[in-house]
Scaffold this motif. Structure first.
Motif, PDB file in Angstrom:
ATOM      1  N   SER A   1      -7.210  98.071  64.847  1.00 62.99           N
ATOM      2  CA  SER A   1      -7.708  96.863  64.187  1.00 62.99           C
ATOM      3  C   SER A   1      -8.060  95.756  65.164  1.00 62.99           C
ATOM      4  O   SER A   1      -8.720  94.780  64.805  1.00 62.99           O
ATOM      5  CB  SER A   1      -6.643  96.328  63.228  1.00 62.99           C
ATOM      6  N   GLY A   2      -7.599  95.894  66.405  1.00 58.79           N
ATOM      7  CA  GLY A   2      -7.745  94.821  67.379  1.00 58.79           C
ATOM      8  C   GLY A   2      -6.611  93.823  67.324  1.00 58.79           C
ATOM      9  O   GLY A   2      -6.594  92.858  68.081  1.00 58.79           O
ATOM     10  N   GLY A   3      -5.643  94.056  66.441  1.00 57.83           N
ATOM     11  CA  GLY A   3      -4.559  93.107  66.263  1.00 57.83           C
ATOM     12  C   GLY A   3      -3.490  93.157  67.338  1.00 57.83           C
ATOM     13  O   GLY A   3      -2.702  92.214  67.477  1.00 57.83           O
ATOM     14  N   PHE A   4      -3.460  94.250  68.069  1.00 57.54           N
ATOM     15  CA  PHE A   4      -2.456  94.397  69.134  1.00 57.54           C
ATOM     16  C   PHE A   4      -3.175  94.757  70.435  1.00 57.54           C
ATOM     17  O   PHE A   4      -4.082  95.582  70.443  1.00 57.54           O
ATOM     18  CB  PHE A   4      -1.455  95.503  68.791  1.00 57.54           C
ATOM     19  N   ALA A   5      -2.734  94.140  71.527  1.00 55.41           N
ATOM     20  CA  ALA A   5      -3.278  94.433  72.850  1.00 55.41           C
ATOM     21  C   ALA A   5      -2.130  94.469  73.844  1.00 55.41           C
ATOM     22  O   ALA A   5      -1.109  93.789  73.661  1.00 55.41           O
ATOM     23  CB  ALA A   5      -4.306  93.394  73.270  1.00 55.41           C
ATOM     24  N   TYR A   6      -2.314  95.257  74.877  1.00 51.91           N
ATOM     25  CA  TYR A   6      -1.257  95.428  75.885  1.00 51.91           C
ATOM     26  C   TYR A   6      -1.928  95.569  77.239  1.00 51.91           C
ATOM     27  O   TYR A   6      -2.969  96.226  77.358  1.00 51.91           O
ATOM     28  CB  TYR A   6      -0.439  96.674  75.557  1.00 51.91           C
TER      29      TYR A   6
ATOM     30  N   ILE B   1      -8.936  92.510  76.648  1.00 53.20           N
ATOM     31  CA  ILE B   1      -9.577  93.628  75.965  1.00 53.20           C
ATOM     32  C   ILE B   1      -9.882  93.210  74.540  1.00 53.20           C
ATOM     33  O   ILE B   1      -9.106  92.490  73.904  1.00 53.20           O
ATOM     34  CB  ILE B   1      -8.667  94.882  75.998  1.00 53.20           C
ATOM     35  N   SER B   2     -11.042  93.636  74.048  1.00 53.89           N
ATOM     36  CA  SER B   2     -11.424  93.337  72.670  1.00 53.89           C
ATOM     37  C   SER B   2     -12.277  94.477  72.142  1.00 53.89           C
ATOM     38  O   SER B   2     -12.693  95.355  72.900  1.00 53.89           O
ATOM     39  CB  SER B   2     -12.189  92.011  72.583  1.00 53.89           C
TER      40      SER B   2
END
Length: 124
Positions: free
Chosen positions: A54-59, A70-71
């Motif tokens: 969903s793009g809701g989490f990034a690491y 990052i997107s």
């Protein structure tokens, strides 16, 4: 299987910025966790960043945290890596990767589909 094509690499001076793009085809990436990796000459390929479906989490790897973002745009089937305050040690071939995922999460490994890579060179 999803096909991935990276673009946006190039030569930039230290402190500069670049935005990498990863265009996917063959499957919609909305069911995939996406990641960026890099490999410098003589080194193993290393994890850079991951983003959930969903793009809701990034690491991020510690080495890029606070400098890279990052997107993704699932409607365009594209993932991005915005790189700022670049350092010579960021010089590498950057790869986009996809990992089919049943849940909305990030991942450091387990990626099955890979692009061919785009060269990023940062001069001092």
């Amino acid at each position: 299987q999803v096909q991935l094509v990276e673009s946006g690499g190039g030569l930039v001076q230290a402190g500069g910025s670049l935005r990498l793009s990863c265009a996917a085809s063959g499957r919609t990436i909305s069911s995939y966790t996406m990641g960026w990796f890099r490999q410098a000459p003589g080194n193993d390929r290393e994890f850079v960043a991951s983003i959930s479906r969903s793009g809701g989490f990034a690491y991020y790897a510690d080495s890029v945290k606070g400098r890279f973002t990052i997107s993704r745009d699932n409607a365009k089937n594209t993932v991005y890596l915005q790189m700022s305050n670049l350092k010579p040690e960021d010089t590498a071939v950057y790869y986009c990767a996809a990992r089919r995922s049943l849940v909305d999460t990030i991942a450091r490994d387990g990626y099955a589909d890979w692009g061919q890579g785009t060269q990023v060179t940062v001069s001092s």
